[in-house]
Motif scaffolding. Structure first.
Motif, PDB file in Angstrom:
ATOM      1  N   ILE A  13      71.593 102.207  48.726  1.00  0.00           N
ATOM      2  CA  ILE A  13      70.632 101.030  49.547  1.00  0.00           C
ATOM      3  C   ILE A  13      71.280 101.074  51.331  1.00  0.00           C
ATOM      4  O   ILE A  13      72.483 102.226  51.555  1.00  0.00           O
ATOM      5  N   THR A  14      70.317 102.128  52.120  1.00  0.00           N
ATOM      6  CA  THR A  14      70.348 102.186  53.346  1.00  0.00           C
ATOM      7  C   THR A  14      69.365 100.824  54.060  1.00  0.00           C
ATOM      8  O   THR A  14      68.999 100.120  54.026  1.00  0.00           O
ATOM      9  N   LEU A  15      70.323 100.892  55.221  1.00  0.00           N
ATOM     10  CA  LEU A  15      69.331 100.687  56.674  1.00  0.00           C
ATOM     11  C   LEU A  15      68.523 100.563  56.140  1.00  0.00           C
ATOM     12  O   LEU A  15      67.114  99.552  57.241  1.00  0.00           O
ATOM     13  N   GLY A  16      67.268 101.954  56.882  1.00  0.00           N
ATOM     14  CA  GLY A  16      66.324 102.321  56.748  1.00  0.00           C
ATOM     15  C   GLY A  16      65.541 101.021  55.109  1.00  0.00           C
ATOM     16  O   GLY A  16      64.447 100.705  55.410  1.00  0.00           O
ATOM     17  N   HIS A  17      66.389 101.154  53.983  1.00  0.00           N
ATOM     18  CA  HIS A  17      65.276 100.353  52.879  1.00  0.00           C
ATOM     19  C   HIS A  17      65.852  99.336  53.517  1.00  0.00           C
ATOM     20  O   HIS A  17      64.445  97.821  53.368  1.00  0.00           O
ATOM     21  N   PHE A  18      66.571  98.204  53.992  1.00  0.00           N
ATOM     22  CA  PHE A  18      66.752  97.200  54.613  1.00  0.00           C
ATOM     23  C   PHE A  18      65.869  96.663  55.059  1.00  0.00           C
ATOM     24  O   PHE A  18      65.823  95.438  54.881  1.00  0.00           O
ATOM     25  N   ASP A  19      65.309  97.220  56.185  1.00  0.00           N
ATOM     26  CA  ASP A  19      64.296  96.998  57.755  1.00  0.00           C
ATOM     27  C   ASP A  19      63.308  96.772  56.468  1.00  0.00           C
ATOM     28  O   ASP A  19      62.431  96.121  57.604  1.00  0.00           O
ATOM     29  N   ILE A  20      62.461  98.018  55.852  1.00  0.00           N
ATOM     30  CA  ILE A  20      61.934  97.060  54.875  1.00  0.00           C
ATOM     31  C   ILE A  20      61.658  96.581  54.185  1.00  0.00           C
ATOM     32  O   ILE A  20      60.866  95.549  54.785  1.00  0.00           O
ATOM     33  N   VAL A  21      62.424  95.579  53.911  1.00  0.00           N
ATOM     34  CA  VAL A  21      62.228  94.333  52.434  1.00  0.00           C
ATOM     35  C   VAL A  21      62.819  93.256  53.545  1.00  0.00           C
ATOM     36  O   VAL A  21      62.192  92.164  53.479  1.00  0.00           O
ATOM     37  N   GLU A  22      63.360  93.834  54.597  1.00  0.00           N
ATOM     38  CA  GLU A  22      63.491  92.749  55.882  1.00  0.00           C
ATOM     39  C   GLU A  22      62.656  92.032  56.681  1.00  0.00           C
ATOM     40  O   GLU A  22      61.542  90.601  56.742  1.00  0.00           O
ATOM     41  N   ARG A  23      60.957  92.965  57.066  1.00  0.00           N
ATOM     42  CA  ARG A  23      60.393  93.183  57.625  1.00  0.00           C
ATOM     43  C   ARG A  23      59.052  92.259  56.602  1.00  0.00           C
ATOM     44  O   ARG A  23      58.020  92.230  57.348  1.00  0.00           O
ATOM     45  N   ALA A  24      59.234  92.966  54.688  1.00  0.00           N
ATOM     46  CA  ALA A  24      57.853  92.968  54.267  1.00  0.00           C
ATOM     47  C   ALA A  24      58.315  90.979  53.316  1.00  0.00           C
ATOM     48  O   ALA A  24      57.765  90.967  52.643  1.00  0.00           O
ATOM     49  N   TYR A  25      59.678  91.309  53.863  1.00  0.00           N
ATOM     50  CA  TYR A  25      59.905  89.386  52.972  1.00  0.00           C
ATOM     51  C   TYR A  25      59.350  88.180  53.681  1.00  0.00           C
ATOM     52  O   TYR A  25      59.021  87.063  52.955  1.00  0.00           O
ATOM     53  N   PRO A  26      59.026  87.919  54.607  1.00  0.00           N
ATOM     54  CA  PRO A  26      57.344  86.713  55.311  1.00  0.00           C
ATOM     55  C   PRO A  26      56.612  87.601  54.507  1.00  0.00           C
ATOM     56  O   PRO A  26      55.588  86.267  54.257  1.00  0.00           O
ATOM     57  N   LEU A  27      55.854  88.078  53.503  1.00  0.00           N
ATOM     58  CA  LEU A  27      55.004  88.796  53.787  1.00  0.00           C
ATOM     59  C   LEU A  27      54.357  88.270  51.716  1.00  0.00           C
ATOM     60  O   LEU A  27      53.103  88.078  51.482  1.00  0.00           O
ATOM     61  N   PHE A  28      55.458  88.281  51.185  1.00  0.00           N
ATOM     62  CA  PHE A  28      55.158  88.106  50.001  1.00  0.00           C
ATOM     63  C   PHE A  28      56.148  86.914  49.177  1.00  0.00           C
ATOM     64  O   PHE A  28      57.214  86.423  49.717  1.00  0.00           O
ATOM     65  N   ASP A  29      55.417  86.588  48.091  1.00  0.00           N
ATOM     66  CA  ASP A  29      55.963  85.539  47.069  1.00  0.00           C
ATOM     67  C   ASP A  29      57.687  85.575  46.995  1.00  0.00           C
ATOM     68  O   ASP A  29      58.824  85.043  46.831  1.00  0.00           O
ATOM     69  N   LYS A  30      57.346  86.654  46.432  1.00  0.00           N
ATOM     70  CA  LYS A  30      58.826  87.436  46.030  1.00  0.00           C
ATOM     71  C   LYS A  30      58.779  89.075  46.343  1.00  0.00           C
ATOM     72  O   LYS A  30      58.009  89.731  46.316  1.00  0.00           O
ATOM     73  N   ILE A  31      60.046  89.795  45.754  1.00  0.00           N
ATOM     74  CA  ILE A  31      60.385  90.616  46.155  1.00  0.00           C
ATOM     75  C   ILE A  31      61.038  91.488  45.088  1.00  0.00           C
ATOM     76  O   ILE A  31      62.188  91.158  45.410  1.00  0.00           O
ATOM     77  N   ILE A  32      60.492  91.944  44.696  1.00  0.00           N
ATOM     78  CA  ILE A  32      61.225  93.056  43.582  1.00  0.00           C
ATOM     79  C   ILE A  32      61.791  94.176  44.290  1.00  0.00           C
ATOM     80  O   ILE A  32      61.138  95.137  43.946  1.00  0.00           O
ATOM     81  N   ILE A  33      63.355  94.410  44.078  1.00  0.00           N
ATOM     82  CA  ILE A  33      63.936  95.897  43.892  1.00  0.00           C
ATOM     83  C   ILE A  33      64.107  96.454  43.388  1.00  0.00           C
ATOM     84  O   ILE A  33      65.141  95.636  42.167  1.00  0.00           O
ATOM     85  N   ALA A  34      62.938  97.549  42.328  1.00  0.00           N
ATOM     86  CA  ALA A  34      63.899  98.084  40.768  1.00  0.00           C
ATOM     87  C   ALA A  34      64.358  99.436  41.346  1.00  0.00           C
ATOM     88  O   ALA A  34      63.280 100.153  42.065  1.00  0.00           O
ATOM     89  N   ILE A  35      65.093  99.002  40.420  1.00  0.00           N
ATOM     90  CA  ILE A  35      66.180 101.039  40.832  1.00  0.00           C
ATOM     91  C   ILE A  35      65.297 101.350  39.403  1.00  0.00           C
ATOM     92  O   ILE A  35      65.580 101.279  38.647  1.00  0.00           O
ATOM     93  N   GLY A  36      65.544 102.705  39.710  1.00  0.00           N
ATOM     94  CA  GLY A  36      64.214 103.740  38.647  1.00  0.00           C
ATOM     95  C   GLY A  36      64.936 104.836  38.319  1.00  0.00           C
ATOM     96  O   GLY A  36      65.832 104.948  39.946  1.00  0.00           O
ATOM     97  N   HIS A  37      65.182 105.139  37.319  1.00  0.00           N
ATOM     98  CA  HIS A  37      65.776 105.698  37.162  1.00  0.00           C
ATOM     99  C   HIS A  37      64.760 107.516  37.187  1.00  0.00           C
ATOM    100  O   HIS A  37      63.776 107.648  36.858  1.00  0.00           O
ATOM    101  N   ASN A  38      65.473 108.112  37.692  1.00  0.00           N
ATOM    102  CA  ASN A  38      64.929 109.838  37.953  1.00  0.00           C
ATOM    103  C   ASN A  38      65.715 111.265  36.908  1.00  0.00           C
ATOM    104  O   ASN A  38      66.702 110.840  37.866  1.00  0.00           O
TER     105      ASN A  38
END
Length: 153
Positions: A13-38
Motif C-alpha cells: 500500500i502506498t501514500l497514493g492508495h491512502f490518499d484515495i481511501v481517505e478522500r473517499a471515506y466520507p462518501l461511503f458508509d463502508k469501504i472494502i479494501i479488497a486485495i486481488g490475486h493476479n
C-alpha cells in the motif's frame, strides 16, 4: 447502504492508495479494501503481510474492511452486493486503462449496475506506484517517504 470496493494488489500500500481511501471515506458508509490475486504478478509481500499493512494503516477508520479475493473484481462485488468500485487515477494513461475496465465491468454487471467511481490522486502523490516502491526497496532506498508508516520491512 453505500459500500465501495477498492480493489488492488497493494504490494505494498502506498501514500497514493491512502490518499484515495481517505478522500473517499466520507462518501461511503463502508469501504472494502479488497486485495486481488493476479496470477501474472510475482508479489514482494505475502497476502498476510499486505493485509497487515492495510489494517494497521486504517486501524482508526471504523468504516474500512480489509478482504481478499481471487477472480474478477466484478464477481467479488456481486458476491458482496456492492454497487460501487473505487479507483484512483494518477495520469491520463491510468484513465484510458481504467475506463476500459470500468466499461467492461459495467457490461458484466448486467442488472446489478455496478458503477466505478474515479478519484484523482492528489498532485503530490500522483507519481507514486507500488512498482516504484518495490524498486526502491530492492535497492535499499528511502521507501518510507512513499508509504504509510505501517509499511515496515
Amino acid at each position: 447502504m453505500r459500500i465501495a470496493v477498492f480493489p488492488g494488489s497493494f504490494d505494498p500500500i502506498t501514500l497514493g492508495h491512502f490518499d484515495i481511501v481517505e478522500r473517499a471515506y466520507p462518501l461511503f458508509d463502508k469501504i472494502i479494501i479488497a486485495i486481488g490475486h493476479n496470477s501474472k504478478k510475482n508479489y514482494m509481500f505475502s497476502l498476510e503481510k499486505r493485509k497487515e499493512f492495510i489494517k494497521k494503516t486504517f486501524k482508526d477508520y471504523d468504516k474500512i474492511e480489509v478482504d481478499h479475493f481471487e477472480g474478477l473484481t466484478i464477481d467479488y462485488c456481486k458476491s458482496k452486493k456492492v454497487k460501487f468500485i473505487l479507483r484512483g487515477l494518477r495520469n491520463p494513461a491510468d484513465f484510458e486503462f481504467e475506463k476500459a475496465i470500468a466499461q467492461t465491468n459495467r457490461r458484466l454487471s448486467h442488472d446489478d449496475k455496478i458503477e466505478t467511481i474515479f478519484l484523482l490522486t492528489s498532485s503530490g502523490k500522483s507519481f507514486i506506484s507500488s512498482s516504484i516502491v518495490r524498486e526502491i526497496i530492492n535497492y535499499n532506498g528511502e521507501y518510507e517517504l512513499l508509504v504509510p508508516p505501517a509499511v515496515k520491512i
